[in-house]
Scaffold this motif. Structure first.
Motif, PDB file in Angstrom:
ATOM      1  N   ILE A 139     -12.898   0.637   2.743  1.00  0.00           N
ATOM      2  CA  ILE A 139     -12.965  -0.483   1.822  1.00  0.00           C
ATOM      3  C   ILE A 139     -12.372  -1.730   2.479  1.00  0.00           C
ATOM      4  N   PRO A 140     -12.799  -2.927   2.024  1.00  0.00           N
ATOM      5  CA  PRO A 140     -12.225  -4.145   2.592  1.00  0.00           C
ATOM      6  C   PRO A 140     -10.731  -4.223   2.299  1.00  0.00           C
ATOM      7  N   THR A 141      -9.994  -4.772   3.238  1.00  0.00           N
ATOM      8  CA  THR A 141      -8.556  -4.926   3.076  1.00  0.00           C
ATOM      9  C   THR A 141      -8.198  -6.405   3.097  1.00  0.00           C
ATOM     10  N   TYR A 142      -7.431  -6.820   2.107  1.00  0.00           N
ATOM     11  CA  TYR A 142      -6.973  -8.194   2.007  1.00  0.00           C
ATOM     12  C   TYR A 142      -5.469  -8.224   2.220  1.00  0.00           C
ATOM     13  N   ASN A 143      -5.021  -9.155   3.023  1.00  0.00           N
ATOM     14  CA  ASN A 143      -3.593  -9.398   3.149  1.00  0.00           C
ATOM     15  C   ASN A 143      -3.230 -10.502   2.167  1.00  0.00           C
ATOM     16  N   ALA A 144      -2.190 -10.289   1.414  1.00  0.00           N
ATOM     17  CA  ALA A 144      -1.800 -11.266   0.405  1.00  0.00           C
ATOM     18  C   ALA A 144      -0.287 -11.393   0.367  1.00  0.00           C
ATOM     19  N   ALA A 145       0.173 -12.558   0.003  1.00  0.00           N
ATOM     20  CA  ALA A 145       1.606 -12.803  -0.111  1.00  0.00           C
ATOM     21  C   ALA A 145       2.036 -12.661  -1.570  1.00  0.00           C
ATOM     22  N   ILE A 146       3.200 -12.047  -1.771  1.00  0.00           N
ATOM     23  CA  ILE A 146       3.767 -11.962  -3.115  1.00  0.00           C
ATOM     24  C   ILE A 146       4.464 -13.283  -3.404  1.00  0.00           C
ATOM     25  N   GLN A 147       4.043 -13.919  -4.485  1.00  0.00           N
ATOM     26  CA  GLN A 147       4.642 -15.193  -4.875  1.00  0.00           C
ATOM     27  C   GLN A 147       5.014 -15.117  -6.344  1.00  0.00           C
ATOM     28  N   GLN A 148       6.262 -15.308  -6.615  1.00  0.00           N
ATOM     29  CA  GLN A 148       6.761 -15.235  -7.983  1.00  0.00           C
ATOM     30  C   GLN A 148       6.329 -13.920  -8.652  1.00  0.00           C
ATOM     31  N   LYS A 149       6.482 -12.839  -7.909  1.00  0.00           N
ATOM     32  CA  LYS A 149       6.190 -11.484  -8.392  1.00  0.00           C
ATOM     33  C   LYS A 149       4.719 -11.266  -8.746  1.00  0.00           C
ATOM     34  N   ASN A 150       3.856 -12.094  -8.174  1.00  0.00           N
ATOM     35  CA  ASN A 150       2.423 -11.947  -8.400  1.00  0.00           C
ATOM     36  C   ASN A 150       1.667 -12.012  -7.081  1.00  0.00           C
ATOM     37  N   LEU A 151       0.539 -11.336  -7.069  1.00  0.00           N
ATOM     38  CA  LEU A 151      -0.454 -11.547  -6.021  1.00  0.00           C
ATOM     39  C   LEU A 151      -1.550 -12.375  -6.656  1.00  0.00           C
TER      40      LEU A 151
ATOM     41  N   PRO B 225       3.072  -8.082   2.509  1.00  0.00           N
ATOM     42  CA  PRO B 225       4.311  -7.876   3.259  1.00  0.00           C
ATOM     43  C   PRO B 225       5.481  -7.685   2.288  1.00  0.00           C
ATOM     44  N   GLY B 226       6.283  -6.667   2.564  1.00  0.00           N
ATOM     45  CA  GLY B 226       7.440  -6.398   1.716  1.00  0.00           C
ATOM     46  C   GLY B 226       7.162  -5.418   0.592  1.00  0.00           C
ATOM     47  N   ALA B 227       5.906  -5.140   0.333  1.00  0.00           N
ATOM     48  CA  ALA B 227       5.562  -4.190  -0.725  1.00  0.00           C
ATOM     49  C   ALA B 227       5.723  -2.768  -0.201  1.00  0.00           C
ATOM     50  N   SER B 228       6.116  -1.874  -1.070  1.00  0.00           N
ATOM     51  CA  SER B 228       6.342  -0.490  -0.645  1.00  0.00           C
ATOM     52  C   SER B 228       5.038   0.289  -0.537  1.00  0.00           C
ATOM     53  N   ALA B 229       3.961  -0.230  -1.085  1.00  0.00           N
ATOM     54  CA  ALA B 229       2.695   0.502  -1.057  1.00  0.00           C
ATOM     55  C   ALA B 229       1.538  -0.482  -1.072  1.00  0.00           C
ATOM     56  N   ASP B 230       0.425  -0.044  -0.497  1.00  0.00           N
ATOM     57  CA  ASP B 230      -0.808  -0.806  -0.655  1.00  0.00           C
ATOM     58  C   ASP B 230      -1.280  -0.637  -2.094  1.00  0.00           C
ATOM     59  N   ILE B 231      -2.049  -1.592  -2.537  1.00  0.00           N
ATOM     60  CA  ILE B 231      -2.621  -1.546  -3.889  1.00  0.00           C
ATOM     61  C   ILE B 231      -4.126  -1.475  -3.762  1.00  0.00           C
TER      62      ILE B 231
ATOM     63  N   GLY C 153      -9.907 -18.891 -12.336  1.00  0.00           N
ATOM     64  CA  GLY C 153     -10.644 -18.615 -11.101  1.00  0.00           C
ATOM     65  C   GLY C 153      -9.918 -17.677 -10.148  1.00  0.00           C
ATOM     66  N   TYR C 154      -8.779 -17.182 -10.557  1.00  0.00           N
ATOM     67  CA  TYR C 154      -8.035 -16.258  -9.703  1.00  0.00           C
ATOM     68  C   TYR C 154      -7.926 -14.900 -10.376  1.00  0.00           C
ATOM     69  N   VAL C 155      -7.721 -13.902  -9.551  1.00  0.00           N
ATOM     70  CA  VAL C 155      -7.326 -12.577 -10.046  1.00  0.00           C
ATOM     71  C   VAL C 155      -5.834 -12.453  -9.750  1.00  0.00           C
ATOM     72  N   ILE C 156      -5.060 -12.192 -10.792  1.00  0.00           N
ATOM     73  CA  ILE C 156      -3.597 -12.137 -10.661  1.00  0.00           C
ATOM     74  C   ILE C 156      -3.154 -10.682 -10.856  1.00  0.00           C
ATOM     75  N   VAL C 157      -2.426 -10.172  -9.882  1.00  0.00           N
ATOM     76  CA  VAL C 157      -1.854  -8.823  -9.995  1.00  0.00           C
ATOM     77  C   VAL C 157      -0.341  -8.981 -10.075  1.00  0.00           C
ATOM     78  N   SER C 158       0.243  -8.488 -11.146  1.00  0.00           N
ATOM     79  CA  SER C 158       1.695  -8.569 -11.319  1.00  0.00           C
ATOM     80  C   SER C 158       2.349  -7.411 -10.584  1.00  0.00           C
ATOM     81  N   VAL C 159       3.199  -7.735  -9.637  1.00  0.00           N
ATOM     82  CA  VAL C 159       3.829  -6.689  -8.826  1.00  0.00           C
ATOM     83  C   VAL C 159       5.354  -6.754  -8.944  1.00  0.00           C
ATOM     84  N   ALA C 160       5.829  -7.073 -10.123  1.00  0.00           N
ATOM     85  CA  ALA C 160       7.273  -7.223 -10.338  1.00  0.00           C
ATOM     86  C   ALA C 160       8.035  -5.978  -9.945  1.00  0.00           C
ATOM     87  N   ASP C 161       7.425  -4.815 -10.118  1.00  0.00           N
ATOM     88  CA  ASP C 161       8.150  -3.567  -9.840  1.00  0.00           C
ATOM     89  C   ASP C 161       7.574  -2.817  -8.645  1.00  0.00           C
ATOM     90  N   ILE C 162       7.029  -3.530  -7.693  1.00  0.00           N
ATOM     91  CA  ILE C 162       6.452  -2.853  -6.532  1.00  0.00           C
ATOM     92  C   ILE C 162       7.539  -2.461  -5.542  1.00  0.00           C
TER      93      ILE C 162
END
Ligand code: FES
Length: 128
Positions: free
Chosen positions: A14-26, A48-54, A119-128
């Motif tokens: 599957i395609p892989t995207y690198n994303a930065a966590i900003q304010q507990k969101n991707l 970067p900094g996340a314990s797991a891929d999503i 226009g964005y997809v927001i993933v909340s990763v507060a507890d990642i």
């Protein structure tokens, strides 16, 4: 909050995207993500900094789900296949909401809140 998608890297499956966590969101470009999900059904997000891929999946109804790719059994990385995620180590299978449909895993996959906004997809990763 800035643009979260840094780029796409090659990956078998599957395609892989690198994303930065900003304010507990991707925050991911919705047009790009929706096109990838329509074509492939699922994408992997690395932060970067996340314990797991999503893994981000899109159901036939258009509903998005975001789940940890770390198997709840012994920690192998699950792989999306259709509407399911299958662990290659011992065969545990999860639905796209993370529920166990086949063991040996006993616990669901960790899930993350996901929604579309401006226009964005927001993933909340507060507890990642
Ligand atoms: S680590 Fe996934 S089924 Fe065992």
């Amino acid at each position: 909050m800035g643009v979260g998608v840094v780029g796409i890297v090659g990956c078998a499956g599957i395609p892989t995207y690198n994303a930065a966590i900003q304010q507990k969101n991707l925050r991911l470009d919705g047009t790009e993500i929706e096109a990838a999900l329509l074509e492939r059904g699922a994408i992997r997000i690395r932060a970067p900094g996340a314990s797991a891929d999503i893994v981000l999946m899109r159901g036939a109804d258009g509903e998005l789900s975001a789940l940890s790719m770390t198997c709840s059994h012994l920690g192998c990385q699950v792989r999306p296949g259709g509407d399911f995620l299958v662990c290659p180590c011992h065969g545990s299978t999860f639905d796209r909401r993370g529920a166990v449909v086949r063991g040996p895993a006993q616990k669901p996959l960790q899930t993350y809140e996901v929604h579309r906004l401006d226009g964005y997809v927001i993933v909340s990763v507060a507890d990642i």
